[in-house]
Structure formats: structure tokens, C-alpha cells
Write a protein that holds these residues in place. Structure first.
Motif, PDB file in Angstrom:
ATOM      1  N   PHE A  44       0.976  -1.044  -0.093  1.00  0.00           N
ATOM      2  CA  PHE A  44      -0.180  -0.264  -0.127  1.00  0.00           C
ATOM      3  C   PHE A  44       0.499   1.308   0.198  1.00  0.00           C
ATOM      4  CE2 PHE A  44      -2.064   3.481   2.144  1.00  0.00           C
ATOM      5  CZ  PHE A  44      -3.930   3.451   1.241  1.00  0.00           C
ATOM      6  N   PRO A  45       0.755   2.027  -0.721  1.00  0.00           N
ATOM      7  CA  PRO A  45      -0.606   2.543  -1.915  1.00  0.00           C
ATOM      8  C   PRO A  45      -0.373   1.006  -2.721  1.00  0.00           C
ATOM      9  CG  PRO A  45       0.793   3.712  -1.610  1.00  0.00           C
ATOM     10  CD  PRO A  45       0.688   3.525  -0.439  1.00  0.00           C
ATOM     11  N   LEU A  46      -1.190   0.952  -3.632  1.00  0.00           N
ATOM     12  CA  LEU A  46      -1.022  -0.333  -4.390  1.00  0.00           C
ATOM     13  C   LEU A  46      -0.800   0.431  -5.582  1.00  0.00           C
ATOM     14  CD1 LEU A  46      -1.469  -3.322  -5.283  1.00  0.00           C
ATOM     15  CD2 LEU A  46      -3.658  -3.039  -5.843  1.00  0.00           C
ATOM     16  N   ARG A  47      -0.007   0.098  -6.319  1.00  0.00           N
ATOM     17  CA  ARG A  47       0.607   0.886  -7.600  1.00  0.00           C
ATOM     18  C   ARG A  47       0.564   0.254  -9.165  1.00  0.00           C
ATOM     19  NH1 ARG A  47       3.139   5.434  -6.395  1.00  0.00           N
ATOM     20  NH2 ARG A  47       3.658   5.831  -8.174  1.00  0.00           N
ATOM     21  N   PRO A  48      -0.121   0.716 -10.475  1.00  0.00           N
ATOM     22  CA  PRO A  48      -0.042  -0.605 -11.236  1.00  0.00           C
ATOM     23  C   PRO A  48       1.228  -0.780 -11.500  1.00  0.00           C
ATOM     24  CG  PRO A  48      -0.803   1.756 -11.988  1.00  0.00           C
ATOM     25  CD  PRO A  48       0.368   1.894 -10.129  1.00  0.00           C
ATOM     26  N   THR A  49       1.393  -1.366 -12.070  1.00  0.00           N
ATOM     27  CA  THR A  49       3.014  -2.145 -12.434  1.00  0.00           C
ATOM     28  C   THR A  49       3.216  -1.863 -14.361  1.00  0.00           C
ATOM     29  OG1 THR A  49       1.148  -4.332 -13.388  1.00  0.00           O
ATOM     30  CG2 THR A  49       2.857  -4.968 -11.309  1.00  0.00           C
ATOM     31  N   ALA A 314      -4.745  10.392 -12.574  1.00  0.00           N
ATOM     32  CA  ALA A 314      -5.279  10.360 -13.269  1.00  0.00           C
ATOM     33  C   ALA A 314      -6.885  11.134 -14.548  1.00  0.00           C
ATOM     34  CB  ALA A 314      -4.737   9.131 -14.389  1.00  0.00           C
ATOM     35  N   PRO A 315      -6.447  11.913 -15.744  1.00  0.00           N
ATOM     36  CA  PRO A 315      -8.073  12.154 -16.082  1.00  0.00           C
ATOM     37  C   PRO A 315      -8.357  11.154 -16.565  1.00  0.00           C
ATOM     38  CG  PRO A 315      -5.625  12.534 -17.520  1.00  0.00           C
ATOM     39  CD  PRO A 315      -5.095  11.832 -16.379  1.00  0.00           C
ATOM     40  N   ASP A 322      -4.318   8.861 -20.609  1.00  0.00           N
ATOM     41  CA  ASP A 322      -2.901   9.922 -20.724  1.00  0.00           C
ATOM     42  C   ASP A 322      -1.880   8.426 -19.819  1.00  0.00           C
ATOM     43  OD1 ASP A 322      -0.483  10.685 -19.488  1.00  0.00           O
ATOM     44  OD2 ASP A 322      -1.156  12.623 -20.043  1.00  0.00           O
ATOM     45  N   VAL A 323      -1.386   7.615 -20.538  1.00  0.00           N
ATOM     46  CA  VAL A 323      -0.856   5.860 -20.089  1.00  0.00           C
ATOM     47  C   VAL A 323       0.231   6.418 -19.016  1.00  0.00           C
ATOM     48  CG1 VAL A 323       0.721   6.015 -21.924  1.00  0.00           C
ATOM     49  CG2 VAL A 323      -0.284   4.357 -20.975  1.00  0.00           C
ATOM     50  N   ALA A 324       1.150   7.378 -19.138  1.00  0.00           N
ATOM     51  CA  ALA A 324       1.968   7.874 -18.606  1.00  0.00           C
ATOM     52  C   ALA A 324       1.370   8.074 -16.796  1.00  0.00           C
ATOM     53  CB  ALA A 324       2.937   9.064 -18.386  1.00  0.00           C
ATOM     54  N   ASN A 327      -0.630   5.100 -15.461  1.00  0.00           N
ATOM     55  CA  ASN A 327       0.694   4.348 -15.043  1.00  0.00           C
ATOM     56  C   ASN A 327       1.056   5.007 -13.482  1.00  0.00           C
ATOM     57  OD1 ASN A 327       1.346   1.874 -16.435  1.00  0.00           O
ATOM     58  ND2 ASN A 327       2.577   2.969 -17.698  1.00  0.00           N
ATOM     59  N   GLN A 328       1.806   5.964 -12.994  1.00  0.00           N
ATOM     60  CA  GLN A 328       1.699   6.543 -11.537  1.00  0.00           C
ATOM     61  C   GLN A 328       0.493   6.769 -10.911  1.00  0.00           C
ATOM     62  OE1 GLN A 328       4.935   6.578 -11.184  1.00  0.00           O
ATOM     63  NE2 GLN A 328       6.005   6.620 -13.389  1.00  0.00           N
TER      64      GLN A 328
END
Lengths: 353, 111
Positions: A44-49, A314-315, A322-324, A327-328
Motif C-alpha cells: 500500500f498504496p497499490l501501484r500499477p505494474t 489521472a484523467p 494519458d498512459v504515463a 501508470n503512476q
């Protein structure tokens, strides 16, 4: 059977569902917060790979009204993705390609995705772009109307991977979850898919079945159930398929209603929480997937979509994709997430641990 | 003490038997775990045997546990009921086959 929305049922309000999930237990105290549980294992926090899969819900309309449906889909649901939103999905995919983060797999779901009038056009456009397309086909749609009878050929022509629910190889258990007569039609549809080459060795045409329990219990081991399904379907109906994906029912929407009505909610949640598996938590599908709603809103997964929990950081609409930034982002979590981390884990592709 | 002999909540406390004898409990649970692994019999078949035995020995904990387990392992309602009939047939047969002994004795001591 009418959808919860049509019945004006309290659970058609996602806010009330979240209240139930976060409520105190009858004996006092609460289930440990999922976020805290992830924190104890450093997740946590859970982030995307990395974003690999676009799961697009092209509408809530369906020819079936399954008792466990987390979408609350059915013939009375009119929400349908427009061609304009599909176009925005295609533009987002093109943008991701240019940005160097290509999304390889597009997973189409619903409702019955084939009921969207722009479904075939969308699949053709995705195929042109070299994308791998998965269709979550409920099987009975193929027989529902003559205009759908050629779906196996259409799928084949566009290299579509077909993923279909079949909760059991017995009619009784399948019909109890999905409606009277569904089993028989599902078997016919599977035979049609087999005849088109799906699930046949060497054809390259992938046909996977999805098992989810028809009741308040967890699925058993995927490898054992797959063996069982393969033997039974071959012996009884001469049906072949590639893999069985075992999926846990999450306590939301109609399945939540079933749990509460049948007095199983407390016991089921306890089972999910007690079966928390750190290895499954590390592999949850929201880390490599984005879910697009019928109206173009973005979510971390299909379940968050049904709880109206849009992405944060993210939007929130596909037109501003916005892929970047995606991913964050930090993934939005709640108590239903225990369903994906229980036992051997659960995702739209089956077990995760 | 509880005022009933069986309490459903006790099923989840099965592991607590280790409290009074940890070494023997560990041996038992290791063995138990291995017994139910997929082997020459599938996990579903083993679950059905366990369900049948549970009915033969009339253990409510085991009936609770192996009904859920059977569903999880993909057993159908029909398979589970047939398993119980197997237990019932063996139990019934076990009584009846002793009828031969009774008949032997009757024939021994009557004219």
C-alpha cells in the motif's frame, strides 16, 4: 427477473453497497480495512505494474439476468457505448502505441457485448490495429437471434479469443445461477464454437470457460476443476475447450444482494478476509488493466466501475487518456477487493497465485 | 461449559487441539493435509468419500465442512447425495449381513 436498477433496489445505489461493505459486524468490530491489510505486506498504496489490458464494457444490456451478476446487467438495461466513445478508445490505443506503452490486449465485456450495435465495427477496427481481442461471450447470445448465429465465424475471422461463463457441467447448478434453459443453450453454443474450430488442437482459436461458484463458497483449485470440466464436457457432450478460469464472486451488486438476503454475507466476508493471500495480492489484475465504462469513464477494474469508483490521479475519461499518468496512479481500493486476494486469487483470467 | 455438545463456531477452532498436545497435532494435520492432496484419486473424489464417511460416523462438523468443500471442488448435488447413499447402503448392509449369523444361530439351536 428485473435488474436491481429496474426494481429501484437499494443496492442499485453504489453508495449503499459501500456502506454495507464498511459497516460494523453484528458482533461488534469491523473487518480489517483492505488497505491496512495491503500495508502489512508492503503493497500500500497499490501501484500499477504496467498497463497491458484494456477492458472495455460496451454496455449493460444482456439477454440474460444472472443472479450473481456484478454488472446488474439484463434486457432492461439501456446503457450502451456509442461509436463516438469507441472511437475515443481507438484514439487512446493509438496514443499509447505512440507513447511507447502499447496496450496489446482488448477485453470486451458487458452485458452481452455482442448486443452493442457497433460491436462488430469495433472488433474490426481493433483487429486492423493488430490488437488481441478477447470477447466475454455469454454463449446463449449466439442462439438468441438469427443475426447472432454467425458469431463463431465472425470471431474466427478476427482471431478473437472467446471467454465464456459456464458455472457448472450440470444443468441444475448452471441454470440456478444463470436462468432456466441457459445450460442447454450454452452447450449448443459451445458445440457451434467447436465446429468453427474453437478449442480444437492446432487451430489457434482459443476458447476458455469461466467457472464461478453458484453460491456463497470459494472456487476450488483451478487445475483440478479444469480437469473435471474437461472430462465431463467431453464425455457428456463431446465439447473441447482450452482452459478453465476460476473466478471468485465479489460481494457487490446482485451477488451482494444474494449474500445479504440468504444470511450468508457475514460468513462469506469472513472467509474472504481469512483467506487473504499475499501472493495473490501482488498479482491482482488492476495492476495491469484499465477498465473503460460504457460512457468512457476510466476505472481500475470492472468491479470498481460498478461501484462508481473512478480512477484517481489521472484523467477520468478515455478522451483525455494519458498512459504515463495512469501508470503512476494509486489504485482505488475498498473491502470488495478481498475477493481478488482470497485463496489462490481471482482475476478475469482466473487464479493469480 | 456450553449447554449444547455441538457448536458450529468450534469447527473453525479445530486447529486449537494443538494447545494441549502440539507434536501429535502437527503430525495429524500434516498427515491430514497430505491425505487430501490430488493423487490417484482427484480432490473431488476424496471430498466425496469424506462426505460419505462424515454421514456414516454422523459428525456434524464434518458434514458442514465437506458439504462446502464438495461444492468448492465442483461436486454436484447428485454426486453428493449418491455418496451419502453409498454410506447408507454400507451401514444398512453391515446390519443386514449379520442376519446370516443370526440365521446360523437359529439353525444351530432349533429343530
Amino acid at each position: 427477473m428485473k435488474s436491481l436498477k429496474r426494481q429501484e433496489h437499494k443496492f442499485s445505489d453504489s453508495f449503499i453497497q459501500l456502506e454495507v461493505l464498511q459497516a460494523a459486524r453484528p458482533g461488534g468490530g469491523k473487518f480489517e480495512r483492505f488497505e491496512d491489510k495491503l500495508d502489512t505486506i508492503g503493497l500500500f498504496p497499490l501501484r500499477p505494474t504496467q498497463l497491458e489490458i484494456f477492458q472495455v464494457n460496451v454496455g449493460k444490456m444482456c439477454n440474460q439476468t444472472c443472479k450473481h451478476c456484478h454488472v446488474d446487467a439484463g434486457p432492461d438495461r439501456k446503457e450502451i457505448m456509442t461509436r463516438e466513445t469507441m472511437q475515443q478508445c481507438l484514439e487512446a490505443l493509438d496514443k499509447a502505441d505512440v507513447a511507447g506503452f502499447p496496450v496489446k490486449t482488448i477485453d470486451l465485456t458487458g452485458g452481452a457485448p455482442e448486443m452493442n450495435p457497433h460491436f462488430r465495427w469495433f472488433v474490426q477496427e481493433l483487429h486492423k490495429r493488430g490488437k488481441h481481442v478477447i470477447v466475454r461471450c455469454n454463449l446463449t447470445i449466439i442462439l438468441a437471434n438469427p443475426k447472432y448465429h454467425d458469431l463463431p465465424q465472425f470471431f474466427k475471422a478476427h482471431g478473437v479469443e472467446v471467454v465464456s461463463s459456464l458455472p457448472h457441467f450440470s444443468a441444475r447448478r448452471t441454470d440456478a445461477q444463470r436462468g432456466d434453459g441457459v445450460f442447454e443453450k450454452s452447450i449448443k453454443a459451445l458445440q457451434m464454437l467447436n465446429a468453427a474450430g474453437y478449442g480444437q488442437e492446432g487451430s489457434g482459436l482459443q476458447l476458455h470457460l469461466v467457472y464461478n461458484p453458484a453460491g456463497a463458497f470459494l472456487p476450488g483449485a483451478q487445475v483440478s476443476l479444469e480437469k473435471e470440466f474437461k472430462q465431463q464436457l467431453k464425455r457428456q457432450f463431446n465439447i473441447d475447450f482450452n482452459s478453465l478460469f476460476v473466478i471468485t464472486n465479489l460481494p457487490i451488486s446482485r451477488f451482494l444482494d444474494y449474500l445479504v438476503q440468504s444470511g450468508n454475507y457475514e460468513g462469506y466476508m469472513e472467509k474472504l478476509v481469512n483467506s487473504f493471500n499475499p501472493a495473490a495480492a501482488a498479482n491482482v489484475m488492476c495492476r495491469n488493466t484499465i477498465s473503460v465504462g460504457w460512457d468512457g469513464q476510466l476505472y481500475d477494474c470492472d468491479f470498481n466501475q460498478m461501484l462508481d469508483l473512478t480512477v484517481v490521479g489521472a484523467p477520468r475519461h478515455i478522451k483525455d487518456f494519458d498512459v504515463a499518468q495512469l501508470n503512476q496512479r494509486d489504485i482505488v481500493l475498498n473491502q470488495h477487493c478481498y475477493g481478488c486476494t482470497a485463496g489462490a486469487g481471482s482475476s478475469c483470467g482466473g487464479q493469480t497465485a | 461449559m456450553e449447554n449444547t455438545y455441538y457448536n458450529p463456531a468450534d469447527l473453525a477452532k479445530f486447529g486449537n487441539i494443538a494447545e494441549f498436545s502440539p507434536d501429535l497435532a502437527k503430525k495429524f494435520f500434516d498427515y491430514y493435509g497430505d491425505v487430501f492432496k490430488e493423487g490417484e484419486l482427484s480432490v473431488r473424489e476424496k471430498s466425496l468419500i469424506a462426505l460419505a464417511v462424515a454421514h456414516a460416523i454422523q459428525c456434524p462438523y464434518c458434514i458442514d465442512a465437506y458439504t462446502t468443500d464438495g461444492l468448492e471442488k465442483g461436486a454436484s448435488e447428485g454426486q453428493m447425495m449418491e455418496a451419502i447413499h453409498v454410506a447408507a447402503a454400507i451401514r444398512g448392509g453391515a446390519s443386514l449381513v449379520h442376519g446370516v449369523q443370526m440365521m446360523n444361530k437359529v439353525k444351530e439351536i432349533t429343530m
